[in-house]
Design an enzyme around this catalytic site. Sequence first.
Site, PDB file in Angstrom:
ATOM      1  N   GLU A   1     -38.793  11.032  21.374  1.00 31.70           N
ATOM      2  CA  GLU A   1     -40.259  11.225  21.405  1.00 31.70           C
ATOM      3  C   GLU A   1     -40.978  10.111  22.165  1.00 31.70           C
ATOM      4  OE1 GLU A   1     -41.336  11.792  17.291  1.00 31.70           O
ATOM      5  OE2 GLU A   1     -40.363  13.751  17.219  1.00 31.70           O
TER       6      GLU A   1
ATOM      7  N   GLU B   1     -33.174  20.275  16.939  1.00 35.80           N
ATOM      8  CA  GLU B   1     -33.848  20.277  15.631  1.00 35.80           C
ATOM      9  C   GLU B   1     -34.532  21.611  15.351  1.00 35.80           C
ATOM     10  OE1 GLU B   1     -36.412  16.878  15.102  1.00 35.80           O
ATOM     11  OE2 GLU B   1     -35.082  15.541  16.194  1.00 35.80           O
TER      12      GLU B   1
HETATM   13  C1  XIL Z   1     -38.273  14.225   9.763  1.00 39.52           C
HETATM   14  C2  XIL Z   1     -37.479  14.504   8.489  1.00 39.52           C
HETATM   15  O1  XIL Z   1     -37.079  15.859   8.495  1.00 39.52           O
HETATM   16  C3  XIL Z   1     -38.329  14.210   7.270  1.00 39.52           C
HETATM   17  O2  XIL Z   1     -37.541  14.306   6.094  1.00 39.52           O
HETATM   18  C4  XIL Z   1     -38.918  12.802   7.371  1.00 39.52           C
HETATM   19  O3  XIL Z   1     -39.820  12.599   6.291  1.00 39.52           O
HETATM   20  C5  XIL Z   1     -39.653  12.603   8.678  1.00 39.52           C
HETATM   21  O4  XIL Z   1     -38.778  12.905   9.755  1.00 39.52           O
HETATM   22  N1  XIL Z   1     -38.645  14.917  14.822  1.00 39.52           N
HETATM   23  C6  XIL Z   1     -37.545  14.133  14.590  1.00 39.52           C
HETATM   24  C7  XIL Z   1     -37.003  14.015  13.202  1.00 39.52           C
HETATM   25  O5  XIL Z   1     -36.941  13.629  15.535  1.00 39.52           O
HETATM   26  O6  XIL Z   1     -36.425  12.760  12.961  1.00 39.52           O
HETATM   27  C8  XIL Z   1     -38.053  14.313  12.163  1.00 39.52           C
HETATM   28  O7  XIL Z   1     -37.413  14.347  10.877  1.00 39.52           O
HETATM   29  C9  XIL Z   1     -38.748  15.612  12.472  1.00 39.52           C
HETATM   30  C10 XIL Z   1     -39.432  15.556  13.804  1.00 39.52           C
END
Ligand code: XIL
Length: 341
Positions: free
Chosen positions: A140, A259
Site C-alpha cells: 500500500e 487478499e
Molecule cells: C487487516 C486484517 O484483516 C485485520 O484483522 C486487521 O485488524 C487489520 O488488517 N490490507 C492488508 C491487510 O494488506 O493486512 C489488512 O488486514 C486488510 C487490508
Amino acid sequence: MDAAPFPLGAAIDQRETTGAAGQALAHHFTQLTAENHMKPEAWYDDDGTFAPDPQIDALMSYAQAKGLRVYGHVLVWHNQTPAWFFTHEDGTPLTDGAADQQILRDRLRNHIHAVAEYLADGWGEFGNGNPLVAWDVVNEVIDKGTGFADGMRRSEWYRVLGEEFIDLAFTYADEAFNDRHAGPAATGRPVALFINEFDTETADKQDRYHALVSRLLERGVPVDGVGHQMHVSLDVPVESLAAALDRFAAMPVQQAVTEMDVPTGMPVTPSALAEQGHYYEAAFRAFRERADVLFSVSLWGFHDGRSWRDAYGAPLLLDEQLEAKPALAGALAGLRAASPS
Ligand code: XIL
C-alpha cells in the site's frame, strides 16, 4: 480445490491451524498467509526487542506439517508497525537528514534480516524445506488520492527516505531470503518478492501502480511479483479484475491475487449469496484463463465468521460452520470451465 491451476491461499491465524478448521483448511487450500501475525509489529515486544509472536511459530509449523506454502505478509507497511521505527530514543521524529535516513535504513535492514534468520533457523533454509515461498515486501505504498504528482503515499517511510525505502526493502529482502538464508539445494531465488496494493482494478490507482513498478524495474530493483489485493464487492465489474492482471502481463513479473473477498452487502439474502456465487465463478474463470501469470490466488480469510469484512455481508467461500456456500461452488465452476484455446 484440486481443480486450481495455481496455488490457492487463505489468510488465517492460529485458530485455523487446529481441530476441524485445521483439517478443512488443508483440504481446500494449498497456501496460507498470516492475516496479522507476520506484520512488523508481530516481531517485537513493547520495548522494541525482537520477540516473535508465538502465532508465527504455530503458522509455520502447521504449514510445514501439512505441506502448505506460506506467503509472507508483510515486511514493510505504514500500518501495524511500531512507532519507534520512526523516532529517536527520546521519542522525537526522525528527519529526512542524512544521519536520520541512515538510522532508518539500518532499522529496515535489521528487521528484514532478523525475520529471515528467525524463519530459517526454525523451519529450514529457504528453497530447502522451508514452507515460505514469497513476501509482500512493501504494501500500500501508492497514495489513495491523486493529490501528489508522484502518486506516492506520504507514509513515515516515505517522509524520511522518499521512494528509496522501496528499493532498499527489496534489496535487503533479496539479500536475506534469496542469498544469505537460501539453502544449497535452492535453485534460483527461492522466495518471490512482491509489491502489494489495493484498488488496483481502478483506473488512477492502476496507472500509478504500473508507473511505480516500471520505475522499480528500470532501476534494477529485484521485484518478482505484483500483488492485487482485490477487496472488492458485487458492483465491481469482474472485467476490471481481469483487466488489472492484463495491464501488467507484458512486464517481466509474476502476479498474485493476494487478499480477495467479495461481501454481498447487507442483509445477506439467498439471492445475494447466489449472485456472489456467480461473481466468484466469473472471477475464478478469469484467473484460470490467466494461470500462466499467477503465482497464487488468496482469499482474505478462511470462513465468513473470521472475515474482517463480515459486517458488509458474508465475503468468503465458506460460512462460519465451514459449510460450502454458492461462492465455493461458483469458484469451483470457474476453475473447471474450459479455458479458450
Ligand atoms: C487487516 C486484517 O484483516 C485485520 O484483522 C486487521 O485488524 C487489520 O488488517 N490490507 C492488508 C491487510 O494488506 O493486512 C489488512 O488486514 C486488510 C487490508
